[in-house]
Design an enzyme around this catalytic site. Structure first.
Site, PDB file in Angstrom:
ATOM      1  CE  LYS A  15      -2.312  -2.054   3.708  1.00 41.12           C
ATOM      2  NZ  LYS A  15      -1.524  -3.352   3.446  1.00 41.12           N
ATOM      3  CB  ILE A  16       3.364   3.019   2.488  1.00 40.64           C
ATOM      4  CG1 ILE A  16       2.179   3.014   3.271  1.00 40.64           C
ATOM      5  CG2 ILE A  16       4.289   3.748   2.847  1.00 40.64           C
ATOM      6  CD1 ILE A  16       3.081   2.527   5.051  1.00 40.64           C
ATOM      7  CB  THR A  38       8.911   6.216   6.212  1.00 37.70           C
ATOM      8  OG1 THR A  38       8.598   4.931   4.997  1.00 37.70           O
ATOM      9  CG2 THR A  38       9.593   7.391   6.474  1.00 37.70           C
ATOM     10  CB  SER A  39       9.787  -0.131   6.663  1.00 37.12           C
ATOM     11  OG  SER A  39       8.674  -0.995   6.479  1.00 37.12           O
ATOM     12  NE  ARG A  40       6.918  -1.478  13.008  1.00 35.02           N
ATOM     13  CZ  ARG A  40       6.388  -0.713  12.642  1.00 35.02           C
ATOM     14  NH1 ARG A  40       6.532   0.438  12.402  1.00 35.02           N
ATOM     15  NH2 ARG A  40       5.455  -0.995  12.726  1.00 35.02           N
ATOM     16  CG  ASP A  76       8.961   8.257  11.275  1.00 34.47           C
ATOM     17  OD1 ASP A  76       8.863   9.419  11.380  1.00 34.47           O
ATOM     18  OD2 ASP A  76       8.010   7.528  10.617  1.00 34.47           O
ATOM     19  CD  GLU A 101      10.821   3.179  16.410  1.00 35.67           C
ATOM     20  OE1 GLU A 101      11.503   3.842  14.972  1.00 35.67           O
ATOM     21  OE2 GLU A 101       9.393   3.090  16.847  1.00 35.67           O
ATOM     22  CG  HIS A 110       7.060   5.560  14.739  1.00 36.85           C
ATOM     23  ND1 HIS A 110       7.891   3.849  14.737  1.00 36.85           N
ATOM     24  CD2 HIS A 110       6.230   5.274  13.329  1.00 36.85           C
ATOM     25  CE1 HIS A 110       7.016   3.063  13.764  1.00 36.85           C
ATOM     26  NE2 HIS A 110       6.084   3.549  13.489  1.00 36.85           N
ATOM     27  CB  ALA A 118       5.491   8.517   8.788  1.00 35.11           C
TER      28      ALA A 118
HETATM   29  P1  NAD Z   1       2.214  -3.733   3.272  1.00 39.41           P
HETATM   30  O1  NAD Z   1       1.903  -5.231   3.600  1.00 39.41           O
HETATM   31  O2  NAD Z   1       0.545  -3.535   2.175  1.00 39.41           O
HETATM   32  O3  NAD Z   1       3.345  -3.657   1.970  1.00 39.41           O
HETATM   33  C1  NAD Z   1       4.786  -4.176   2.478  1.00 39.41           C
HETATM   34  C2  NAD Z   1       4.916  -5.209   1.619  1.00 39.41           C
HETATM   35  O4  NAD Z   1       6.124  -5.461   1.620  1.00 39.41           O
HETATM   36  C3  NAD Z   1       4.145  -6.051   0.002  1.00 39.41           C
HETATM   37  O5  NAD Z   1       4.199  -6.345  -0.941  1.00 39.41           O
HETATM   38  C4  NAD Z   1       5.081  -7.254   1.014  1.00 39.41           C
HETATM   39  O6  NAD Z   1       4.619  -8.341  -0.242  1.00 39.41           O
HETATM   40  C5  NAD Z   1       6.315  -6.454   0.403  1.00 39.41           C
HETATM   41  N1  NAD Z   1       7.333  -8.200   1.154  1.00 39.41           N
HETATM   42  C6  NAD Z   1       6.552  -8.311   2.352  1.00 39.41           C
HETATM   43  N2  NAD Z   1       8.018  -9.584   2.552  1.00 39.41           N
HETATM   44  C7  NAD Z   1       9.291  -8.938   2.000  1.00 39.41           C
HETATM   45  C8  NAD Z   1      10.522  -8.914   1.728  1.00 39.41           C
HETATM   46  N3  NAD Z   1      11.269 -10.103   1.928  1.00 39.41           N
HETATM   47  N4  NAD Z   1      11.301  -7.974   0.537  1.00 39.41           N
HETATM   48  C9  NAD Z   1      10.804  -7.029   0.035  1.00 39.41           C
HETATM   49  N5  NAD Z   1       9.331  -6.696  -0.042  1.00 39.41           N
HETATM   50  C10 NAD Z   1       8.645  -7.381   1.413  1.00 39.41           C
HETATM   51  O7  NAD Z   1       3.087  -2.966   3.435  1.00 39.41           O
HETATM   52  P2  NAD Z   1       2.106  -0.955   4.549  1.00 39.41           P
HETATM   53  O8  NAD Z   1       0.849  -0.855   4.237  1.00 39.41           O
HETATM   54  O9  NAD Z   1       2.715  -0.921   2.641  1.00 39.41           O
HETATM   55  O10 NAD Z   1       3.173  -0.647   5.468  1.00 39.41           O
HETATM   56  C11 NAD Z   1       4.303  -0.913   4.639  1.00 39.41           C
HETATM   57  C12 NAD Z   1       5.361  -0.775   5.792  1.00 39.41           C
HETATM   58  O11 NAD Z   1       5.345  -0.018   6.688  1.00 39.41           O
HETATM   59  C13 NAD Z   1       4.990  -1.964   7.101  1.00 39.41           C
HETATM   60  O12 NAD Z   1       5.781  -2.893   6.988  1.00 39.41           O
HETATM   61  C14 NAD Z   1       5.459  -0.868   8.789  1.00 39.41           C
HETATM   62  O13 NAD Z   1       6.401  -2.220   9.326  1.00 39.41           O
HETATM   63  C15 NAD Z   1       5.949   0.849   8.271  1.00 39.41           C
HETATM   64  N6  NAD Z   1       4.257   1.078   8.816  1.00 39.41           N
HETATM   65  C16 NAD Z   1       5.185   2.668   9.289  1.00 39.41           C
HETATM   66  C17 NAD Z   1       4.318   3.720   9.678  1.00 39.41           C
HETATM   67  C18 NAD Z   1       4.931   4.993  10.345  1.00 39.41           C
HETATM   68  O14 NAD Z   1       4.278   5.959  11.254  1.00 39.41           O
HETATM   69  N7  NAD Z   1       5.976   5.281  10.225  1.00 39.41           N
HETATM   70  C19 NAD Z   1       2.916   3.320   9.538  1.00 39.41           C
HETATM   71  C20 NAD Z   1       2.903   2.294   9.526  1.00 39.41           C
HETATM   72  C21 NAD Z   1       3.287   1.278   8.823  1.00 39.41           C
END
Ligand code: NAD
Length: 338
Positions: A154-155, A232-234, A258, A263, A295, A297
């Site tokens: 999604k992101i 901005t992920s983990r 982020d 953290e 954190h 985002a």
């Molecule tokens: P999502 O599940 O829609 O997308 C994650 C994508 O990662 C999927 O397409 C999946 O196939 C892919 N993936 C899985 N394993 C993988 C690998 N080994 N290598 C590459 N890609 C792989 O999730 P999202 O809603 O897009 O969120 C993404 C990340 O953002 C979350 O995992 C979360 O940790 C992080 N997040 C951060 C914040 C923030 O405030 N900073 C807020 C929400 C989410």
């Protein structure tokens, strides 16, 4: 249902109370993080509601189960802080909010990219001090640059849409190919090609054993000198020490994060005036080409409303024995790392 809400800040309370008013769950707010020391506060609560830094490990789960908790409602998407195997063994159901701010997170990533590239964080301070020199503020056009997106869910997809608008070329890596990203002209390649060809790499995959320290010294050595990394992920997707070495050598030209591996010791608290003990984090803050946010985002009005509404819908589903699409079931081969 009686719900013990942990890690509550004023803004959480405001949005949770508003969303709960038509439903009338019995909410009790606790400011501390949930962990094995604070779990006793939840005795007698069938439901516990937590966020990203709460430590839902085996010891905490044992205490919660003994106190009568059978449901844990995460106010977030990631569940790397939950011991799913122990929860399953204890008969505790886990529900989450799978998507609450995809636009907010992608837009924040773009904010980091633009700020770092055009040195807006430095210009802001200079101008306030009456320094209007442009020395050191040289940026580059985003148009015609290559952005590597790792994780195109999604992101990652939304980031691709926005960067396409800037005229960027999109490279992508994901274990699944997203046809919407391909329709934008994004090209799926293997990681070495992303590393070698990207001017900007943005991380949007979950933290799992396979992605832990995805950005390490070997990956950094393959990157274009002076490139930009955005996370901005983990936090643990990045080996912070390796990134510090990359910044010192100039191999990494810009870093925008982020999230940070350690953290939970820092973020979401006001520690101004205190001595921060994390030397690795403190070293990161000394680079002029590093921009760190705590954190935030996800932190938009839309997201907080969505988190609150989905959390209570999840709790009500479980209370009324309905199936809940947002339940996380333990799958041994997919267990996430803490
Ligand atoms: P999502 O599940 O829609 O997308 C994650 C994508 O990662 C999927 O397409 C999946 O196939 C892919 N993936 C899985 N394993 C993988 C690998 N080994 N290598 C590459 N890609 C792989 O999730 P999202 O809603 O897009 O969120 C993404 C990340 O953002 C979350 O995992 C979360 O940790 C992080 N997040 C951060 C914040 C923030 O405030 N900073 C807020 C929400 C989410």
């Amino acid at each position: 249902m009686k719900v013990a809400v942990f890690s509550t800040k004023t803004y959480d309370r405001q949005f949770l109370e508003a969303a709960n008013s038509p439903i009338q769950h019995e909410l009790v707010f606790f400011e501390p993080l949930l962990n094995r020391d604070t779990a006793i506060l939840a005795a007698g609560f069938p439901c516990v509601c937590v966020f990203v830094h709460d430590q839902v490990d085996a010891a905490t789960l044992e205490i919660l189960a003994a106190g009568g908790t059978h449901l844990i409602a995460l106010r977030c998407a990631g569940f790397n802080n939950v011991d799913l195997a122990t929860a399953a063994k204890l008969g505790i159901t886990i529900v989450r909010v799978p998507a609450y701010s995809p636009y907010g997170v992608a837009e924040h990533a773009v904010g980091l990219i633009l700020s770092l590239n055009r040195k807006i964080h430095r210009a802001y301070n200079r101008v306030r001090e009456g320094n209007f020199s442009l020395n050191g503020l040289l940026g580059f056009n985003l148009n015609d640059r290559t952005v590597g997106i790792i994780g195109t869910g999604k992101i990652g997809l939304i980031l691709g849409q926005i960067m396409k608008g800037f005229g960027c070329h999109l490279l992508a890596y994901d274990v699944y190919h997203n046809p919407e990203l391909e329709a934008l002209g994004g090209k799926y390649v293997e990681l070495p090609e992303i590393f070698a060809k990207s001017d900007i790499i943005s991380l949007h995959c979950p933290l799992m054993p396979q992605t832990h320290h995805l950005i390490n010294s070997s990956a950094i050595a393959q990157m274009k000198p002076g490139m930009m990394i955005i996370n901005t992920s983990r936090g643990a997707l990045i080996d912070t020490q390796a990134v510090i070495e990359g910044l010192k050598s100039g191999q990494i030209g810009y870093l925008g994060v982020d999230v940070y591996e350690q953290e939970s010791e820092l973020f979401f608290e006001d520690l101004s005036g205190e001595i921060i003990q994390d030397d690795v984090f403190q070293r990161l803050t000394t680079f002029p080409n590093v921009l760190i946010t705590g954190h935030q985002a996800f932190f938009t009005e839309e997201a907080l409303r969505n988190i609150a509404e989905t959390t209570f819908a999840n709790i009500t589903d479980i209370e009324q024995s309905r199936s809940c699409n947002n339940e996380i079931r333990h799958q041994p081969e997919k267990t996430l790392v803490a």
